[in-house]
Scaffold this motif. Sequence first.
Motif, PDB file in Angstrom:
ATOM      1  N   PHE A 205       0.198  -1.071  -0.102  1.00  9.36           N
ATOM      2  CA  PHE A 205      -0.343   0.387  -0.094  1.00  9.36           C
ATOM      3  C   PHE A 205       1.118   1.089  -0.252  1.00  9.36           C
ATOM      4  O   PHE A 205       2.183   0.794   0.292  1.00  9.36           O
ATOM      5  CB  PHE A 205      -0.885  -0.512   1.088  1.00  9.36           C
ATOM      6  CG  PHE A 205      -1.953  -1.267   1.480  1.00  9.36           C
ATOM      7  CD1 PHE A 205      -3.017  -1.444   0.969  1.00  9.36           C
ATOM      8  CD2 PHE A 205      -1.859  -1.797   2.648  1.00  9.36           C
ATOM      9  CE1 PHE A 205      -4.044  -2.217   0.473  1.00  9.36           C
ATOM     10  CE2 PHE A 205      -2.505  -3.230   2.128  1.00  9.36           C
ATOM     11  CZ  PHE A 205      -3.455  -3.363   1.391  1.00  9.36           C
ATOM     12  N   ASP A 206       0.912   2.578  -0.628  1.00 11.38           N
ATOM     13  CA  ASP A 206       1.467   3.254  -0.670  1.00 11.38           C
ATOM     14  C   ASP A 206       0.688   4.037   0.521  1.00 11.38           C
ATOM     15  O   ASP A 206       0.332   4.188   1.440  1.00 11.38           O
ATOM     16  CB  ASP A 206       0.869   4.096  -2.058  1.00 11.38           C
ATOM     17  CG  ASP A 206      -0.754   4.793  -1.876  1.00 11.38           C
ATOM     18  OD1 ASP A 206      -1.243   4.892  -1.065  1.00 11.38           O
ATOM     19  OD2 ASP A 206      -0.899   5.166  -3.328  1.00 11.38           O
ATOM     20  N   ALA A 207       1.451   5.850   0.794  1.00  2.91           N
ATOM     21  CA  ALA A 207       1.307   6.976   2.085  1.00  2.91           C
ATOM     22  C   ALA A 207      -0.149   6.324   2.013  1.00  2.91           C
ATOM     23  O   ALA A 207      -0.469   7.133   3.497  1.00  2.91           O
ATOM     24  CB  ALA A 207       2.038   7.663   2.017  1.00  2.91           C
ATOM     25  N   ALA A 208      -0.769   6.224   1.116  1.00  4.20           N
ATOM     26  CA  ALA A 208      -2.212   7.127   0.620  1.00  4.20           C
ATOM     27  C   ALA A 208      -2.967   6.095   1.198  1.00  4.20           C
ATOM     28  O   ALA A 208      -4.608   6.155   1.698  1.00  4.20           O
ATOM     29  CB  ALA A 208      -3.105   7.555  -0.040  1.00  4.20           C
ATOM     30  N   GLY A 209      -3.143   4.632   1.767  1.00  2.28           N
ATOM     31  CA  GLY A 209      -3.408   3.136   1.770  1.00  2.28           C
ATOM     32  C   GLY A 209      -4.207   2.951   0.359  1.00  2.28           C
ATOM     33  O   GLY A 209      -5.022   1.806   0.232  1.00  2.28           O
TER      34      GLY A 209
END
Length: 294
Positions: A15-19
């Motif tokens: 997952f990226d930092a934004a979920g």
Amino acid sequence: MGSRFGLSVALTTPFDAAGRIAVPLMTEHAKACLDAGCSSVTLFGTTGEGASVGTAERQAVIDAMLAAGIPADQLVAGVLVDAAEDAAEQCRQALQRGARNILLAPPSYFKNVGDDGLFGWFGAVFAALGPLARGMLLYNIPSVTTVQLSLDLIGRLRKAYPGVVAGVKDSGGDWGYSEALLKTHGDLIILIGDERHLAPAVRIGGQGAISGMANFAAGELRAMIESGRDDSRVESFVLELLRHPVIPAVKAMVARQIGDERWLTVRPPLEPVALQERQQLGAAYDRLFATQAA
């Protein structure tokens, strides 16, 4: 399907930092696992936080895997939902794209259900799929679902839905059950989720594994499947993993092996393992594996 099932990586989901799912990173890792010796990729299983991945996200991931050149017959889709309608829709989504198998868990919200209720639930999923229904791997994971798929239930389902039930993935961690499963239903694809029991299962007819450890130790696991020989290093590292929350611990190992801390991110309600735990895992892995001669 001809040859033995082999080793499928229970692919972890980045997952990226934004979920959001980091799809390119995920497809890259899937290809790396295949190159490392896995025969297929299992998406959205327990290790892949599949219960936290929505239906639309799943479609995007499967399509990205296909677009990246991964053949559909090397993809297995985990389905871990409670409503039969939702389970059928997620199965349909993967089967229409040519997925090799579906790893289908029983519903887990309602507790202490009996065989008749489970038979009815699986039957509702298969009926909703109609002629699409095929390649079903029943998922025995009582630590999550609180129900063990009985040998009788498996027998009832395969008799009632011939050609639909292809096998069972056993993640119960109970060797007595695994042994009885292989003796009773050994003509099905029987897969082992607890790597400590992988080699003994292969020796009596098991066809392989869907494994979280394959995210970072595919070569060792494939060797166990091909030879049927125990590997004390694998067994010891499973115990090490079980000292931590397993899903984020596997991600920590992937992050360490690849050198990319994006892999540490998990989707709530899970939480990443702390730095000290990551260091403990890494030290244990090095102690067990890093001194192994090439």
